[in-house]
Design a protein around this motif. Structure first.
Motif: not given
Length: 254
Positions: A67, A71, A82, A87-89, A147, A149, A181, A183, A190-191
């Motif tokens: 992580v 970040t 990622l 990840v979770s959204v 993570v 997002t 995506l 943070d 992050l992407t």
């Protein structure tokens, strides 16, 4: 007699010299010699240590998501992409710019950025935003990585079928958007921002009528396709092959 003795001494000297010049054969690969029978033990410090072997065996490794590396400082393009399993959204943000041109022309290939007829005449930008939002939220719902997002999306093109194409030839649902995506706490990307083409076959004629009767309206099929596309693009970025529509798809982008 003297000559005979000289010859014997000379031969003996030559033999000893040739013995000194013989090449010693390396013995590093030779097997160890067995110990003599009278040796009953092993020298101190050379006992077998098999009971310690398990400590040196490789253990199972638990994957770790870096992580901090994602970040930390640096641009999004310099960071590793990622994976969806990491990840979770928590939120999906969909923007449909008002600069996108709406076409209400009932032609096979109307010009414009937004072509949508299945809802009543009204705010097409808002209608498209609701459809895309619903599809993407469905697609990211199953992602449960560590993570947190947010998914930011901007629609570039949304072409469904006009009435004329819907009840005759069919065609291609041509949908394009950008995605990134971020943070969930800091908003940092992050992407890299990527453009996604979510094009797929649009039913026409009898096939469209059968689909409608089965509840597979354009809105339902587009929502399902967007859910599948966004999940694939997060889990395996770039692994999905978009549909190639040839001339029809090229004209549909005009």
């Amino acid at each position: 007699m003297m000559n005979l003795r000289a010859m014997i001494l000379t031969a003996a000297l030559g033999g000893s010299l040739s013995a000194c010049a013989a090449v010693d054969i390396p013995s590093r690969n030779a097997p160890y010699e067995s110990l003599p029978a009278y040796v009953e033990g092993v020298a101190e410090g050379y006992q077998e240590i098999d009971h310690l072997a398990p400590e040196f065996q490789p253990q199972a490794v638990t994957p770790v998501v870096a992580v901090g590396a994602l970040t930390g400082p640096g641009t999004a393009a310099q960071k590793s992409p990622l994976l969806g399993s990491g990840v979770s959204v928590s939120k999906v943000n969909v923007r449909v710019p008002r600069t996108l041109k709406v076409s209400e022309a009932n032609r096979y290939l109307p010009q414009g950025d937004i072509v949508w007829r299945e809802d009543p005449v009204g705010d097409r930008h808002a209608q498209v935003q609701a459809i895309v939002q619903a599809g993407l939220e469905r697609g990211v719902h199953a992602l449960e990585g560590p993570v947190a997002t947010e998914l930011d999306v901007e629609v570039l093109r949304f072409h469904a079928l006009t009435q004329k194409a819907r009840y005759t030839t069919g065609g291609v649902h041509a949908i394009a958007f950008t995605m990134v995506l971020r943070d969930a706490e800091t908003g940092e990307a992050l992407t890299p921002v990527r453009q996604i083409e979510a094009n797929f076959t649009a039913y026409g004629g009898r096939r469209a009528l059968v689909a409608i009767a089965e509840g597979q309206t354009q809105k339902v099929r587009i929502t399902q396709e967007l859910a599948k596309v966004i999940q694939q693009e997060i889990l395996r970025p770039g692994s999905r092959t978009p549909r190639r529509g040839g001339l029809i798809l090229a004209l549909n982008k005009l």
